[in-house]
Design an enzyme around this catalytic site. Structure first.
Site, PDB file in Angstrom:
ATOM      1  N   GLU A 184       0.757  -1.270  -0.015  1.00 55.78           N
ATOM      2  CA  GLU A 184       0.033   0.045  -0.007  1.00 55.78           C
ATOM      3  C   GLU A 184       0.977   1.238   0.029  1.00 55.78           C
ATOM      4  OE1 GLU A 184      -1.279  -1.456   3.894  1.00 55.78           O
ATOM      5  OE2 GLU A 184      -1.218   0.546   4.535  1.00 55.78           O
ATOM      6  N   LYS A 242       2.687   4.597   0.939  1.00 53.82           N
ATOM      7  CA  LYS A 242       3.259   5.220   2.322  1.00 53.82           C
ATOM      8  C   LYS A 242       2.878   6.731   2.316  1.00 53.82           C
ATOM      9  CE  LYS A 242       7.214   5.444   5.409  1.00 53.82           C
ATOM     10  NZ  LYS A 242       7.086   6.815   5.827  1.00 53.82           N
ATOM     11  N   ASP A 297       2.800  10.385   3.041  1.00 49.69           N
ATOM     12  CA  ASP A 297       3.840  11.349   3.769  1.00 49.69           C
ATOM     13  C   ASP A 297       3.098  12.345   4.609  1.00 49.69           C
ATOM     14  OD1 ASP A 297       6.104  12.391   4.503  1.00 49.69           O
ATOM     15  OD2 ASP A 297       6.746  13.335   2.340  1.00 49.69           O
ATOM     16  N   TYR A 352      -4.650   2.843   8.564  1.00 50.81           N
ATOM     17  CA  TYR A 352      -3.966   1.548   7.904  1.00 50.81           C
ATOM     18  C   TYR A 352      -3.464   0.693   8.917  1.00 50.81           C
ATOM     19  CZ  TYR A 352      -0.165   5.186   8.959  1.00 50.81           C
ATOM     20  OH  TYR A 352       0.695   6.038   9.776  1.00 50.81           O
ATOM     21  N   LYS A 401      11.056   2.720   0.001  1.00 45.76           N
ATOM     22  CA  LYS A 401      11.029   3.951  -0.259  1.00 45.76           C
ATOM     23  C   LYS A 401      11.346   4.198  -1.808  1.00 45.76           C
ATOM     24  CE  LYS A 401      10.887   6.483   3.041  1.00 45.76           C
ATOM     25  NZ  LYS A 401      11.617   6.661   4.055  1.00 45.76           N
ATOM     26  N   CYS A 437      42.678  16.672  16.477  1.00 40.03           N
ATOM     27  CA  CYS A 437      41.462  17.269  16.575  1.00 40.03           C
ATOM     28  C   CYS A 437      41.130  18.506  16.522  1.00 40.03           C
ATOM     29  CB  CYS A 437      40.906  16.795  18.102  1.00 40.03           C
ATOM     30  SG  CYS A 437      39.133  17.290  18.638  1.00 40.03           S
ATOM     31  N   CYS A 464      40.103  20.283  20.222  1.00 38.41           N
ATOM     32  CA  CYS A 464      41.190  20.344  21.413  1.00 38.41           C
ATOM     33  C   CYS A 464      42.659  20.068  21.053  1.00 38.41           C
ATOM     34  CB  CYS A 464      40.619  19.388  22.358  1.00 38.41           C
ATOM     35  SG  CYS A 464      40.848  17.450  21.889  1.00 38.41           S
ATOM     36  N   CYS A 518      39.222  11.548  17.819  1.00 37.09           N
ATOM     37  CA  CYS A 518      40.099  12.196  18.972  1.00 37.09           C
ATOM     38  C   CYS A 518      40.358  11.659  20.276  1.00 37.09           C
ATOM     39  CB  CYS A 518      39.213  13.573  19.055  1.00 37.09           C
ATOM     40  SG  CYS A 518      39.673  14.307  20.656  1.00 37.09           S
ATOM     41  N   CYS A 572      38.503  16.678  25.708  1.00 36.95           N
ATOM     42  CA  CYS A 572      38.036  17.564  24.445  1.00 36.95           C
ATOM     43  C   CYS A 572      36.542  18.189  24.738  1.00 36.95           C
ATOM     44  CB  CYS A 572      37.809  16.507  23.455  1.00 36.95           C
ATOM     45  SG  CYS A 572      37.196  17.157  21.697  1.00 36.95           S
TER      46      CYS A 572
HETATM   47  S1  IVH Z   1       2.094   1.177   8.981  1.00 38.95           S
HETATM   48  C1  IVH Z   1       3.079  -1.198  11.939  1.00 38.95           C
HETATM   49  N1  IVH Z   1       1.384   2.017   7.026  1.00 38.95           N
HETATM   50  O1  IVH Z   1       5.173   5.628   8.057  1.00 38.95           O
HETATM   51  C2  IVH Z   1       3.952   0.004  11.656  1.00 38.95           C
HETATM   52  N2  IVH Z   1       2.706   3.399   8.134  1.00 38.95           N
HETATM   53  O2  IVH Z   1       8.174   5.054   8.515  1.00 38.95           O
HETATM   54  C3  IVH Z   1       2.896   1.103  11.447  1.00 38.95           C
HETATM   55  N3  IVH Z   1       2.981   5.614   7.246  1.00 38.95           N
HETATM   56  O3  IVH Z   1       5.001   5.993  11.655  1.00 38.95           O
HETATM   57  C4  IVH Z   1       3.103   1.931  10.326  1.00 38.95           C
HETATM   58  N4  IVH Z   1       1.666   5.286   5.282  1.00 38.95           N
HETATM   59  O4  IVH Z   1       3.427   7.597  10.087  1.00 38.95           O
HETATM   60  C5  IVH Z   1       2.182   2.219   7.984  1.00 38.95           C
HETATM   61  N5  IVH Z   1       0.468   2.837   4.929  1.00 38.95           N
HETATM   62  C6  IVH Z   1       1.205   3.148   5.951  1.00 38.95           C
HETATM   63  C7  IVH Z   1       1.888   4.184   6.139  1.00 38.95           C
HETATM   64  C8  IVH Z   1       2.682   4.278   7.216  1.00 38.95           C
HETATM   65  C9  IVH Z   1       2.606   6.111   6.147  1.00 38.95           C
HETATM   66  C10 IVH Z   1       3.948   6.335   8.118  1.00 38.95           C
HETATM   67  C11 IVH Z   1       3.660   5.893   9.859  1.00 38.95           C
HETATM   68  C12 IVH Z   1       4.939   5.740  10.260  1.00 38.95           C
HETATM   69  C13 IVH Z   1       5.932   5.778   9.415  1.00 38.95           C
HETATM   70  C14 IVH Z   1       7.173   4.821   9.459  1.00 38.95           C
END
Ligand code: IVH
Length: 745
Positions: free
Chosen positions: A117, A119, A121, A227, A315, A420, A423, A438, A444
């Site tokens: 699914e 992610k 932002d 989610y 990502k 360093c 120091c 260092c 330091c």
């Molecule tokens: S699952 C079990 N699903 O990404 C873990 N997170 O980098 C709970 N996020 O803190 C997260 N879309 O804020 C999940 N489809 C998605 C998401 C998602 C965005 C964010 C969420 C999480 C962060 C982790």
């Protein structure tokens, strides 16, 4: 009123209102009445109207309450809010899938399904429903404790107020975000009104949700995708996809690009599909999240310290831009590491202005990796160069490439310092270490201040009102040199000639608040103290492992001291082994490493040996951590500093992780041989979840040896020592069988 009087009065009003704000929002303890507060604000506004050019940069009229982070009350999450591990390419995704197969002990052809699914932002939010009514909303915060934004959540149209047919307790988790169109409209309204505009939709969503005045949140067009979930009184479904369908049926928005995928190829195909769709979605996404579909398997996999083992974020590739590298600067870290930083001509990369990037270490600048292989085709990096910058996620920007055709004439090869910069001590590189360090230790100033910053950081002492900025100032002025000084601040600067409340930026209230926040941390869990010491290789997880093993602070100190002589032998043995290798090579014979090693260990006090074996035997510790720990405590200054700190504290014993009624809580368990019902990693995680300590080797301290087929010397040693030995089935019977039930979404 004269100009001079007006100026003075405005300064006074700014200070009084700031104090009043802090008292009200940070401590939930107002010091003046609302009416008095309003009167002060009005007086301030009237003076500013009469003398517009005297309006202060920190004018109280520009402030809505106190900074939000201090203004919201805190909520402890019933179940931690997690973050996600990252995958950056197809190889990482394949490794994620095969890791899960290995962990669960599944064959390569056993069926295994995932969801994929987008992610989103934005920022995550946890909504708590009781008897179908929205009763609480909290931001993620540090995962354990978030901010109470319930009033704000009530204003978001995508968030249902009431649910029918939901479990009695239901925590729904998801992402608050803003669409591109709403973001553009909001920014143009803000600009028209002369108010601040936001850099990107994520910042706009965060800024809008975290408003102390829910009226402002209501006017901002926020949305919400569900989610995941936290605490539940009854499972939502048996699978991730089923649970999401259930949330949709309850009235939540769920993402319609979510698919169920049965193998790595299908995950990658869904990734490609979502990446294609990205430009036309109308909201920002920064990757694709993969989650194991079967919730019983999710439960078996469980969690690492902050991320689930059963999910990962794949990502999107980082965004890139070219700019000029103006200067290379060296920063000295807490453990003395010299880190080169690129100061850049500011450039926008993916919506964010970047002016610094990491250069990692001297090899990286020279165009080599840690193994001596060429990177960037061997091109080195010089001041004045044209460089390509990229950002991936929230991480520090990095450099991807150098354009040699634009290298200025006369640009000179960068020479990494061998002393360093702070120091002047020698900065040395140990064999096999990419980093130059260092050797100044506590003398330091750069190391000292970084150690102090680490000490007050969130996972360590987390002292409210004492952040990196304050630590730097106090350190610069000689008020604090080491952690113990923090606990003497009040005695030294609470009364007398030099007082905190008279310092610029401080007042009676804020000084009192800081002393109270410090006193609040005199009683503190052991794991936090160990982590806060900032010992190299001793991170949050190792600190918790150590605390769990030694249970109390005095026992821990005694054990580390006792292991001292063995650590010296360990180091000597490493040298002896290296020397034997060299000699054998010269003499063209096979090296006898065991003999070289054993000769060094001979004659060591058995108590030291036991303490050392006990320490390195802690699962997750090992020789590197142990050496670093013991060596730190062997240094006189460090020791004195730690002892002085401890004298100000009452260190809380580590209580076992799980209910003490677990039959294995507090017991030390060793696994050996082949386990057939679960993998070693899973067995360890489960045992620890029940409050047991898992060790790598059998000693007099072992309570239970779980021996599968093929158990060798460990079983014999256990028998010799009279340690209770169980087979896998007996072990499972003891702890109550395999785990079941739905995990945290
Ligand atoms: S699952 C079990 N699903 O990404 C873990 N997170 O980098 C709970 N996020 O803190 C997260 N879309 O804020 C999940 N489809 C998605 C998401 C998602 C965005 C964010 C969420 C999480 C962060 C982790």
């Amino acid at each position: 009123m004269s100009r001079a009087d007006a100026k003075a009065r405005l300064a006074e009003l700014a200070a009084r209102l700031a104090d009043a704000n802090a008292a009200y929002h940070r401590n939930d303890a107002p010091e003046i009445s609302d009416a008095d507060y309003d009167a002060l604000k009005r007086e301030n506004a009237a003076l500013e109207a009469a003398f517009p050019d005297l309006k202060r940069a920190d004018s109280p009229s520009d402030q809505v309450g106190a900074p939000p982070a201090e203004g919201f009350s805190k909520i402890s999450h019933a179940q931690r809010m997690l973050s996600l591990g990252n995958a950056f390419d197809a190889g990482d995704v394949a490794e994620f899938v095969s890791f899960i197969r290995r962990y669960l002990g599944l064959d390569a052809d056993a069926p295994l399904a995932f969801t994929a699914e987008p992610k989103i932002d934005g920022l995550s939010l946890s909504l708590r429903y009781e008897a179908g009514v929205l009763v609480q909303a909290a931001t993620r915060g540090d995962g354990a404790v978030g901010e109470n934004v319930t009033a704000n959540a009530h204003t978001i149209a995508d968030i249902p107020e009431r649910l029918t047919g939901a479990p009695d307790v239901l925590e729904v988790r998801g992402e608050v975000y803003m669409s591109h169109a709403d973001f553009a409209a909001l920014n143009s309204r803000q600009a028209d009104a002369g108010e601040k505009t936001f850099a990107n939709p994520r910042n706009a969503a965060a800024g809008s949700l975290r408003q102390l005045d829910a009226g402002i949140t209501r006017a901002r067009p926020l949305r919400f995708f569900a989610y995941a979930w936290g605490e539940l009184s009854a499972p939502l479904a048996e699978t991730q996809s089923g649970a999401i369908a259930r949330l949709a049926a309850l009235g939540f928005q769920t993402n319609d690009l979510t698919r169920r995928c049965e193998n790595t190829e299908a995950l990658l195909a869904q990734y490609a599909m979502i990446e294609q769709a990205r430009a036309t979605l109308g909201y920002d996404i920064d990757g694709v999240v993969y989650k194991l579909d079967d919730l019983a398997l999710q439960a078996r996999l469980g969690l690492r310290s902050t991320t689930p083992r059963w999910a990962i974020a794949h990502k999107f590739p980082a965004e890139l831009a070219w700019t000029r590298l103006e200067k290379i600067e060296i920063q000295v870290g807490r453990t003395g590491a010299l880190s080169p930083v690129a100061r850049l001509t500011p450039v926008t990369v993916g919506g964010v202005v970047v002016s610094n990037a990491t250069l990692h270490n001297e090899d990286y600048i020279a165009g080599r990796d840690s193994k001596g292989n060429l990177i960037r085709d061997g091109k080195d990096i010089r001041e004045g160069d044209f460089v390509q910058v990229y950002r991936a996620g929230d991480v520090i920007p990095k450099l991807a490439d150098v354009d040699l055709s634009k290298r200025p004439e006369g640009a000179v090869l960068y020479v990494f310092p061998t002393t360093c910069p702070d120091c002047g001590s020698d900065a040395l590189r140990e064999e096999g270490d990419a980093v130059r360090r260092c050797t100044g230790g506590l003398i330091c100033p750069a190391q000292a201040v970084e150690k102090l910053k680490h000490f007050v950081s969130r996972a360590a002492f987390d002292i409210e009102g004492l952040g990196a900025k304050q630590v730097e100032q106090f350190h610069k002025d000689g008020w604090i040199a080491e952690p113990a000084d923090i606990f003497e601040l009040e005695a030294r600067y609470g009364t007398g000639l030099q007082q905190l409340k008279n310092r610029e930026g401080w007042g009676e209230t804020s000084a009192g608040n800081l002393f109270a926040a410090i006193n609040d941390k005199r009683h503190i869990p052991m794991a936090r103290v160990i982590f806060a010491l900032g010992i190299r290789h001793v991170g949050e997880v190792a600190a918790a492992d150590l605390a769990r093993h030694y249970v109390n602070w005095e026992g821990f100190l005694a054990a580390v001291d006792a292991a001292g002589p063995a650590a010296d032998r360990h180091r000597a043995a490493e040298d002896a082994v290296a020397a034997e290798r060299q000699r054998a090579a010269e003499e063209e014979r096979r090296p006898n490493l065991a003999a070289a090693r054993n000769a060094v260990w001979e004659g060591l006090d058995p108590a030291a040996l036991t303490a050392w074996e006990d320490l390195v035997g802690i699962d997750g510790i090992g020789a590197t951590v142990a050496l670093s720990l013991v060596t730190t405590f062997q240094q006189k200054r460090e020791r004195a500093s730690i002892r002085r700190l401890a004298s100000h504290l009452s260190v809380e014993d580590m209580t076992p992780r799980a209910a003490s009624d677990s039959p294995v809580a507090g017991k030390t368990v060793v696994f050996t041989g082949t386990l057939e019902k679960m993998t070693r990693a899973e067995a360890k995680a489960r045992a620890e979840g029940l409050g047991a300590k898992v060790a790598g080797s059998v000693s007099a301290k072992t309570d239970i040896l779980v021996a599968g087929p093929g158990a060798g010397s460990k079983a014999k040693k256990a028998a010799d020592l009279g340690v209770k030995t169980l087979d896998e089935d007996a072990w499972l019977a003891l702890i109550g069988g395999a785990p079941s039930g739905a995990g945290d979404g």
